[in-house]
Design an enzyme around this catalytic site. Structure first.
Site, mmCIF file in Angstrom:
data_model
loop_
_atom_site.group_PDB
_atom_site.id
_atom_site.type_symbol
_atom_site.label_atom_id
_atom_site.label_comp_id
_atom_site.label_asym_id
_atom_site.label_seq_id
_atom_site.Cartn_x
_atom_site.Cartn_y
_atom_site.Cartn_z
ATOM 1 N N LYS A 1 -13.661 -12.875 6.914
ATOM 2 C CA LYS A 1 -14.725 -11.890 7.203
ATOM 3 C C LYS A 1 -16.003 -12.315 6.490
ATOM 4 C CE LYS A 1 -11.674 -7.886 7.569
ATOM 5 N NZ LYS A 1 -11.233 -6.742 6.750
ATOM 6 N N GLY B 1 -6.755 -6.913 1.638
ATOM 7 C CA GLY B 1 -5.433 -6.741 2.235
ATOM 8 C C GLY B 1 -4.723 -8.062 2.452
ATOM 9 N N ARG C 1 0.826 -1.216 0.000
ATOM 10 C CA ARG C 1 0.000 0.000 0.000
ATOM 11 C C ARG C 1 0.860 1.266 0.000
ATOM 12 N NH1 ARG C 1 -4.822 -2.107 4.029
ATOM 13 N NH2 ARG C 1 -6.313 -2.586 2.362
ATOM 14 N N GLY D 1 -12.543 -4.186 1.261
ATOM 15 C CA GLY D 1 -13.925 -3.780 1.530
ATOM 16 C C GLY D 1 -14.436 -2.829 0.460
HETATM 17 P P1 ADP Z 1 -9.000 -10.106 2.817
HETATM 18 O O1 ADP Z 1 -8.212 -9.230 3.757
HETATM 19 O O2 ADP Z 1 -8.203 -10.571 1.651
HETATM 20 O O3 ADP Z 1 -10.306 -9.489 2.432
HETATM 21 P P2 ADP Z 1 -10.083 -11.608 5.041
HETATM 22 O O4 ADP Z 1 -9.645 -10.518 5.941
HETATM 23 O O5 ADP Z 1 -11.540 -11.838 4.886
HETATM 24 O O6 ADP Z 1 -9.391 -11.461 3.604
HETATM 25 O O7 ADP Z 1 -9.507 -13.003 5.529
HETATM 26 C C1 ADP Z 1 -8.140 -13.260 5.641
HETATM 27 C C2 ADP Z 1 -7.899 -14.250 6.725
HETATM 28 O O8 ADP Z 1 -8.702 -15.386 6.566
HETATM 29 C C3 ADP Z 1 -6.487 -14.741 6.766
HETATM 30 O O9 ADP Z 1 -5.850 -14.188 7.906
HETATM 31 C C4 ADP Z 1 -6.619 -16.273 6.878
HETATM 32 O O10 ADP Z 1 -5.805 -16.822 7.884
HETATM 33 C C5 ADP Z 1 -8.074 -16.438 7.239
HETATM 34 N N1 ADP Z 1 -8.664 -17.719 6.840
HETATM 35 C C6 ADP Z 1 -8.783 -18.217 5.605
HETATM 36 N N2 ADP Z 1 -9.353 -19.438 5.637
HETATM 37 C C7 ADP Z 1 -9.610 -19.704 6.913
HETATM 38 C C8 ADP Z 1 -10.201 -20.825 7.592
HETATM 39 N N3 ADP Z 1 -10.619 -21.910 6.938
HETATM 40 N N4 ADP Z 1 -10.292 -20.752 8.933
HETATM 41 C C9 ADP Z 1 -9.857 -19.662 9.610
HETATM 42 N N5 ADP Z 1 -9.293 -18.591 9.030
HETATM 43 C C10 ADP Z 1 -9.172 -18.614 7.697
HETATM 44 MG MG MG Z 2 -8.402 -8.864 5.834
#
Ligand code: ADP
Ligand code: MG
Length: 403
Positions: free
Chosen positions: A204, A360, A39, A384
């Site tokens: 999320k 992120g 970023r 988001g």
């Molecule tokens: P982004 O930031 O790309 O939008 P999120 O914040 O929604 O993604 O999710 C990222 C997190 O999701 C990572 O820290 C990862 O460890 C977690 N994650 C992915 N799959 C699982 C799972 N099956 N159980 C728990 N955590 C998970």
């Molecule tokens: Mg995230």
């Protein structure tokens, strides 16, 4: 909407104080070292262009979620150093947002010089729900500048003082990063090349389920992995053990499954899962059938068969949007699914597909796994914000720039 480029072309920026809202919300480790500076790098071109045009550039940004008061671990000081390295010129760091330090830092700027204010969220006015409180803080920010440039794509979906209210008070323009991000996302909503595949995962879940209804109107295939997949598996009647589950969303997800069938949208779910006894790299783990997850295990990655199936569904795609890692990739035993999907995206890119990664953690994942940004069409700085854009929502930080 006026652009920063227009301002620069206009040639009237020399000596002007330009407040730039950037997104410098980077992950830091426990020693305060930046673990992914994507970023910061993405913010450099706009800051550099303004500086080269002779503006006195006042950068403002947030880091993490402090609760409206200073907290050392959320200081932007390490980011100021990194920004200076990337710009090739020192960045004056103000140790407050609109106080004594900020005022003197701005007053001390010569033409073309750059200052960074301390974390905006150290001030409760930044994220206040009260328009007057937010407006008050925006008013103080506005006294530091003559012009406002909005370049923090990761926050344009937020009605916050430095994103929204300050644009009501100063002449404003959109920065090049926000412009690029919006142009790429527009290509995912208008005249999409098909097949169009969307990969969703991450943790999320409730934030992201809403986007599915909208994506089903445009996408041909929806690949669901990560924490989100367990609510889908549960909606199909399967046991998910101790995996991430949004029990109150099961009915909503059942609705999505029915809607997908009606619209002819393919929903691809994992058929095997890497399960573990605990959320830990050291925990005992194994691959099980996605339809028979033991009650005492949690799913932490999609299994190898699922990863192959996901890759196959991406191989001939002409457009791919990916948000959310396929597993808890930060721990090596659960990174394989995310790696395979990232490889499939990189291959699709090399065959001419438009691939976009948003989020992120998703962006950090592909870099941590050794990929270069150039192996993908676009890595969005905003998770988001990109999802809300794809949902068709109006983003306050963009609409305010139209006025
Ligand atoms: P982004 O930031 O790309 O939008 P999120 O914040 O929604 O993604 O999710 C990222 C997190 O999701 C990572 O820290 C990862 O460890 C977690 N994650 C992915 N799959 C699982 C799972 N099956 N159980 C728990 N955590 C998970
Ligand atoms: Mg995230």
């Amino acid at each position: 909407m006026k652009t920063a480029h227009d301002l620069i072309q206009g040639g009237a920026l020399r000596g002007q104080r330009v407040l730039v809202r950037s997104d410098l919300n980077v992950p830091l480790d426990s020693e305060g070292t930046i673990t992914d500076d994507g970023r910061v790098r993405a913010s450099v071109p706009t800051i550099k262009a303004l500086s080269e045009a002779g503006a006195r550039v006042v950068v403002c940004a947030h880091l993490g979620r402090p609760k409206g008061a200073p907290e050392a671990r959320y200081s932007l000081a390490p980011v100021a150093r990194r920004l200076g390295e990337l710009l090739g010129t020192p960045v004056t760091f103000a140790t407050d947002t609109v106080g004594e330090s900020a005022r003197s830092a701005v007053a001390g700027l010569g033409d073309g010089q750059v200052a960074l204010l301390e974390n905006l969220r150290f001030n409760p006015g930044e994220t206040s729900k009260d328009d007057a409180v937010r407006g008050g803080f925006a008013g103080e920010l506005a006294t530091l500048a003559d012009v406002f440039v909005s370049d923090g794509f990761g926050v344009v979906h937020r009605r916050q003082a430095s994103v929204y209210d300050v644009a009501l008070l100063l002449p404003h323009a959109v920065g090049g990063l926000v412009q690029t991000e919006v142009e790429v996302l527009r290509r995912l909503t208008e005249s999409v090349e098909r097949p169009y595949a969307v990969v969703l995962g991450g943790a999320k879940v409730s934030d992201k389920l809403g986007v599915i209804a909208n994506l089903m109107q445009t996408a041909d295939r929806l690949l669901i992995g990560g924490g989100m997949s367990f609510t889908f598996l549960a909606a199909q009647g399967h046991e998910v053990g101790k995996s991430l589950l949004e029990a109150d969303q099961i009915d909503v997800v059942k609705g999505y499954l029915a809607q997908a069938e009606e619209l002819g949208v393919e929903i691809i779910l994992p058929t095997d899962i890497v399960v573990a006894t605990a959320f830990s790299a050291e925990a005992e783990h194994s691959v099980v059938d996605a339809h028979s997850i033991p009650a005492d295990r949690m799913g932490l990655d999609i299994g190898p068969e699922s990863a192959r199936a996901f890759a196959a569904k991406l191989a001939d795609a002409r457009t791919v949007f990916w948000n959310g890692p396929m597993g808890a990739f930060e721990m090596a035993p659960y990174a394989a699914g995310t790696l395979v999907v990232a490889q499939a995206l990189a291959e699709a890119t090399s065959k001419g597909a438009l691939t976009v990664i948003g989020g992120g953690d998703s962006a950090a994942a592909v870099r941590q796994l050794g990929f270069e940004d150039s192996q993908f069409g676009h890595i969005s700085t905003g998770g988001g914000a990109s999802l809300e854009y794809l949902e068709g929502k109006a983003l306050p930080g963009l609409t305010v720039l139209e006025g």
